[in-house]
Design an enzyme around this catalytic site. Structure first.
Site, PDB file in Angstrom:
ATOM      1  N   HIS A 103       0.849  -1.196   0.000  1.00 53.61           N
ATOM      2  CA  HIS A 103       0.000   0.000   0.000  1.00 53.61           C
ATOM      3  C   HIS A 103       0.885   1.246   0.000  1.00 53.61           C
ATOM      4  O   HIS A 103       1.958   1.249   0.611  1.00 53.61           O
ATOM      5  CB  HIS A 103      -0.893   0.019   1.248  1.00 53.61           C
ATOM      6  CG  HIS A 103      -2.072   0.930   1.114  1.00 53.61           C
ATOM      7  ND1 HIS A 103      -2.003   2.278   1.371  1.00 53.61           N
ATOM      8  CD2 HIS A 103      -3.332   0.684   0.704  1.00 53.61           C
ATOM      9  CE1 HIS A 103      -3.196   2.819   1.147  1.00 53.61           C
ATOM     10  NE2 HIS A 103      -4.024   1.884   0.735  1.00 53.61           N
ATOM     11  N   ASP A 123      -7.994  -5.357  -0.027  1.00 58.01           N
ATOM     12  CA  ASP A 123      -8.433  -6.235  -1.129  1.00 58.01           C
ATOM     13  C   ASP A 123      -8.037  -7.690  -0.946  1.00 58.01           C
ATOM     14  O   ASP A 123      -8.541  -8.555  -1.670  1.00 58.01           O
ATOM     15  CB  ASP A 123      -7.851  -5.699  -2.456  1.00 58.01           C
ATOM     16  CG  ASP A 123      -8.445  -4.339  -2.783  1.00 58.01           C
ATOM     17  OD1 ASP A 123      -7.680  -3.391  -3.043  1.00 58.01           O
ATOM     18  OD2 ASP A 123      -9.678  -4.212  -2.728  1.00 58.01           O
TER      19      ASP A 123
HETATM   20  C1  SDX Z   1      -6.308   0.058  -2.981  1.00 60.06           C
HETATM   21  O1  SDX Z   1      -4.462   4.557  -1.978  1.00 60.06           O
HETATM   22  C2  SDX Z   1      -5.401   3.933  -1.368  1.00 60.06           C
HETATM   23  O2  SDX Z   1      -5.788   4.303  -0.281  1.00 60.06           O
HETATM   24  C3  SDX Z   1      -5.986   2.746  -2.145  1.00 60.06           C
HETATM   25  C4  SDX Z   1      -7.022   1.904  -1.404  1.00 60.06           C
HETATM   26  C5  SDX Z   1      -8.285   2.678  -1.136  1.00 60.06           C
HETATM   27  O3  SDX Z   1      -9.013   2.300  -0.190  1.00 60.06           O
HETATM   28  O4  SDX Z   1      -8.594   3.602  -1.936  1.00 60.06           O
HETATM   29  O5  SDX Z   1      -6.454   1.425  -0.182  1.00 60.06           O
HETATM   30  C6  SDX Z   1      -7.439   0.689  -2.240  1.00 60.06           C
HETATM   31  O6  SDX Z   1      -6.083   0.409  -4.105  1.00 60.06           O
HETATM   32  C7  SDX Z   1      -5.423  -0.926  -2.274  1.00 60.06           C
HETATM   33  C8  SDX Z   1      -4.238  -1.438  -3.164  1.00 60.06           C
HETATM   34  C9  SDX Z   1      -4.757  -2.538  -4.098  1.00 60.06           C
HETATM   35  N1  SDX Z   1      -3.686  -2.950  -5.054  1.00 60.06           N
HETATM   36  C10 SDX Z   1      -3.033  -4.112  -4.945  1.00 60.06           C
HETATM   37  O7  SDX Z   1      -3.189  -4.901  -4.019  1.00 60.06           O
HETATM   38  C11 SDX Z   1      -2.045  -4.388  -6.096  1.00 60.06           C
HETATM   39  C12 SDX Z   1      -0.734  -4.963  -5.532  1.00 60.06           C
HETATM   40  N2  SDX Z   1      -0.032  -3.889  -4.793  1.00 60.06           N
HETATM   41  C13 SDX Z   1       1.018  -3.176  -5.498  1.00 60.06           C
HETATM   42  O8  SDX Z   1       0.827  -3.023  -6.885  1.00 60.06           O
HETATM   43  C14 SDX Z   1       1.427  -1.900  -4.743  1.00 60.06           C
HETATM   44  O9  SDX Z   1       1.714  -2.283  -3.478  1.00 60.06           O
HETATM   45  C15 SDX Z   1       0.486  -0.707  -4.706  1.00 60.06           C
HETATM   46  C16 SDX Z   1       0.010  -0.316  -6.048  1.00 60.06           C
HETATM   47  C17 SDX Z   1      -0.695  -0.969  -3.818  1.00 60.06           C
HETATM   48  C18 SDX Z   1       1.272   0.450  -4.080  1.00 60.06           C
HETATM   49  O10 SDX Z   1       2.215   0.837  -5.017  1.00 60.06           O
HETATM   50  P1  SDX Z   1       3.403   1.889  -4.640  1.00 60.06           P
HETATM   51  O11 SDX Z   1       3.067   2.634  -3.410  1.00 60.06           O
HETATM   52  O12 SDX Z   1       3.703   2.650  -5.883  1.00 60.06           O
HETATM   53  O13 SDX Z   1       4.593   0.970  -4.256  1.00 60.06           O
HETATM   54  P2  SDX Z   1       5.656   0.424  -5.273  1.00 60.06           P
HETATM   55  O14 SDX Z   1       4.989  -0.242  -6.411  1.00 60.06           O
HETATM   56  O15 SDX Z   1       6.635   1.515  -5.561  1.00 60.06           O
HETATM   57  O16 SDX Z   1       6.359  -0.731  -4.379  1.00 60.06           O
HETATM   58  C19 SDX Z   1       7.455  -0.417  -3.533  1.00 60.06           C
HETATM   59  C20 SDX Z   1       8.316  -1.675  -3.600  1.00 60.06           C
HETATM   60  C21 SDX Z   1       8.697  -2.065  -5.031  1.00 60.06           C
HETATM   61  O17 SDX Z   1       9.927  -2.754  -4.971  1.00 60.06           O
HETATM   62  P3  SDX Z   1      11.295  -1.863  -5.307  1.00 60.06           P
HETATM   63  O18 SDX Z   1      11.122  -1.276  -6.699  1.00 60.06           O
HETATM   64  O19 SDX Z   1      11.402  -0.820  -4.228  1.00 60.06           O
HETATM   65  O20 SDX Z   1      12.411  -2.904  -5.260  1.00 60.06           O
HETATM   66  O21 SDX Z   1       7.568  -2.796  -3.088  1.00 60.06           O
HETATM   67  C22 SDX Z   1       7.374  -3.741  -4.133  1.00 60.06           C
HETATM   68  C23 SDX Z   1       7.650  -3.038  -5.437  1.00 60.06           C
HETATM   69  O22 SDX Z   1       8.118  -3.961  -6.410  1.00 60.06           O
HETATM   70  N3  SDX Z   1       5.970  -4.172  -4.050  1.00 60.06           N
HETATM   71  C24 SDX Z   1       5.547  -5.417  -4.222  1.00 60.06           C
HETATM   72  C25 SDX Z   1       4.155  -5.362  -4.035  1.00 60.06           C
HETATM   73  N4  SDX Z   1       3.786  -4.113  -3.752  1.00 60.06           N
HETATM   74  C26 SDX Z   1       4.921  -3.375  -3.766  1.00 60.06           C
HETATM   75  N5  SDX Z   1       6.198  -6.561  -4.537  1.00 60.06           N
HETATM   76  C27 SDX Z   1       5.421  -7.672  -4.648  1.00 60.06           C
HETATM   77  N6  SDX Z   1       4.079  -7.704  -4.468  1.00 60.06           N
HETATM   78  C28 SDX Z   1       3.419  -6.565  -4.164  1.00 60.06           C
HETATM   79  N7  SDX Z   1       2.095  -6.581  -3.991  1.00 60.06           N
END
Ligand code: SDX
Length: 427
Positions: A304, A361
């Site tokens: 998140h 989720d």
């Molecule tokens: C919702 O914003 C809100 O409040 C949203 C929400 C709401 O109520 O409105 O809470 C609802 O959208 C919840 C999120 C639902 N999405 C998912 O579950 C999809 C999977 N999650 C990821 O795609 C990610 O964690 C996000 C999109 C939720 C957050 O993305 P960020 O903040 O841009 O984080 P990032 O992608 O930059 O990740 C930081 C690091 C990365 O690694 P590095 O590049 O630093 O090496 O963490 C890793 C990412 O690769 N990472 C994950 C991961 N999430 C982040 N690695 C594996 N699996 C994951 N799920």
């Protein structure tokens, strides 16, 4: 505590005011940055940028705190109803008994769709995704209710029309997609009970609203009702800042929510769990793949932008999951897979180092499955829940004297000036 930040550029100092939030958040006010320095700030995904001052929802990502108008989400989930929480978010206070009765009467009065809107459904392909249908139908509401909302009373009516009709639209889309007769809303049910009735009633087997399921749906929608400046709420504020009508603005929020990184994740989690089950994948291999930078697979429902600890909503949803499944004596193998995935991920150094925890989720789809909601409607369920939040944020945005039309700047990295080349001279 400093009142200013000092920025030094080419030896010249610029003082920028510091803004303090109620819960101790701090911001550097850069509204005069370009005028004072000629520079803009650069923050492509707004991870470090506050777009507004808001009094609606407070989140603390490090401590896992979520409050609507100051009330902790745990208390609202335990004691409130979705309709009462919607009122709290939009009006800024809990309704008294008279107000609650009035809005429930209005929600019933406004629950029907204009009969001409039913023909819209006939013109979508049978496999159309319900989110595409919902955003189109909500946008179309303006054509049927074009009155100019310029006084508080009609604004309330407009909000309640939206909150009531999206429920009817969603249930109608479901019935039509299955070739079943649509069920009209009935004043005999609560907001949530009416949705369940419209979804599952059928002339052959009359549907009886289970109070535990009705309570679970209230909690589900309370937990989804608002979440500060998330992607879809930011979209609502941006579109609303151009003074587009509220139906078009909310339709934009629905479209933004659809993305698999945002509200579409609840559907993607189930797809992921089903794949693990059907292909008998090893949990360790799935975790390994989620950590591998060379593929774009992510553990859906994990991570998140704000929460760097367990999403407080996920904790409540997970408890609900156990309650609903055990009450209905459902043994969902996807829950066992989800629990193993969570346990393995939370003990893995990659997830620990990046503070990746289950978000709302991760378990929400399992609750919806237990209620009988089809997977392709999961994000629609999120949208119905988030609607009061979008309305509250749209209203706050439109009343904020500091807010003008949203129009970010950019840093240009393209070609420097070049001349037009006639087609016969091009390579
Ligand atoms: C919702 O914003 C809100 O409040 C949203 C929400 C709401 O109520 O409105 O809470 C609802 O959208 C919840 C999120 C639902 N999405 C998912 O579950 C999809 C999977 N999650 C990821 O795609 C990610 O964690 C996000 C999109 C939720 C957050 O993305 P960020 O903040 O841009 O984080 P990032 O992608 O930059 O990740 C930081 C690091 C990365 O690694 P590095 O590049 O630093 O090496 O963490 C890793 C990412 O690769 N990472 C994950 C991961 N999430 C982040 N690695 C594996 N699996 C994951 N799920």
């Amino acid at each position: 505590m400093s009142k200013y930040a000092v920025l030094v550029i080419d030896g010249k100092e610029y003082k920028l005011p510091i803004i303090n939030g109620v819960e101790g958040e701090k911001a550097i006010d850069i509204t005069s940055l370009r005028k004072k320095t000629g520079y803009i700030a650069f923050d492509p995904s707004f991870a470090n940028t506050g777009s507004c001052k808001s009094s609606i929802t407070y989140m603390n990502g490090e401590k896992g705190i979520l409050r609507y108008r100051g009330i902790p989400i745990e208390q609202l989930a335990k004691h409130s109803s979705f309709v009462e929480t919607a009122y709290l978010l939009i009006k800024g206070k809990l309704p008294n008994n008279e107000e609650l009765i009035r809005i429930n009467v209005l929600l019933n009065d406004l629950s029907m769709l204009h009969e001409d809107m039913k023909t819209f459904y006939q013109n979508f392909p049978s496999k159309a995704h319900p989110m595409g249908i919902l955003s189109a139908m909500v946008n179309a509401l303006r054509s049927f209710y074009p009155e100019i909302v310029d006084i508080e009373e009609s604004l309330d009516r407009t909000f309640l029309r939206l909150i009531s009709k999206v429920r009817t639209m969603a249930a109608m889309a479901y019935k039509i997609s299955r070739g079943h007769a649509t069920i009209y809303p009935s004043p005999d049910y609560s907001y949530c009970g009416n949705f369940l009735y419209m979804m599952f009633e059928n002339p052959v087997i009359p549907y009886k609203v289970d109070p535990d399921i009705e309570k679970a749906l209230n909690v589900f929608w309370i937990l989804h009702a608002d979440h500060e400046q998330n992607c879809s709420t930011a979209a609502v504020r941006v579109v609303g800042s151009g003074k587009a009508n509220i139906y078009a603005t909310i339709s934009a929020g629905i479209s933004a929510l659809w993305g698999p990184l945002h509200g579409g994740a609840n559907q993607e989690v189930i797809t992921m769990l089903k794949k693990i089950k059907n292909q008998n994948l090893k949990i360790s291999d799935v975790i390994k793949k989620a950590k591998d930078k060379n593929n774009n697979f992510r553990l859906m429902g994990f991570g998140h932008r704000v929460y760097k600890t367990y999403d407080p909503r996920a904790k409540i949803i997970k408890q609900m999951c156990d309650l609903i499944l055990s009450k209905n004596k459902i043994n969902d193998p996807l829950l066992d897979i989800a629990l193993e995935l969570e346990e393995t991920a939370l003990s893995d150094s990659y997830f620990q180092a990046k503070n990746l925890y289950p978000n709302i989720d991760f378990y929400s789809g399992l609750v919806l499955r237990a209620i009988g909601i089809p997977t392709n409607m999961f994000t629609v369920m999120f949208a119905i829940g988030r609607l009061p939040g979008w309305v509250a944020q749209w209203r706050e945005n439109s009343l904020d004297p500091d807010i003008r039309i949203s129009r970010p700047r950019q840093i240009y990295m393209g070609n420097s000036t070049s001349d037009y080349i006639p087609i016969k001279e091009r390579p």
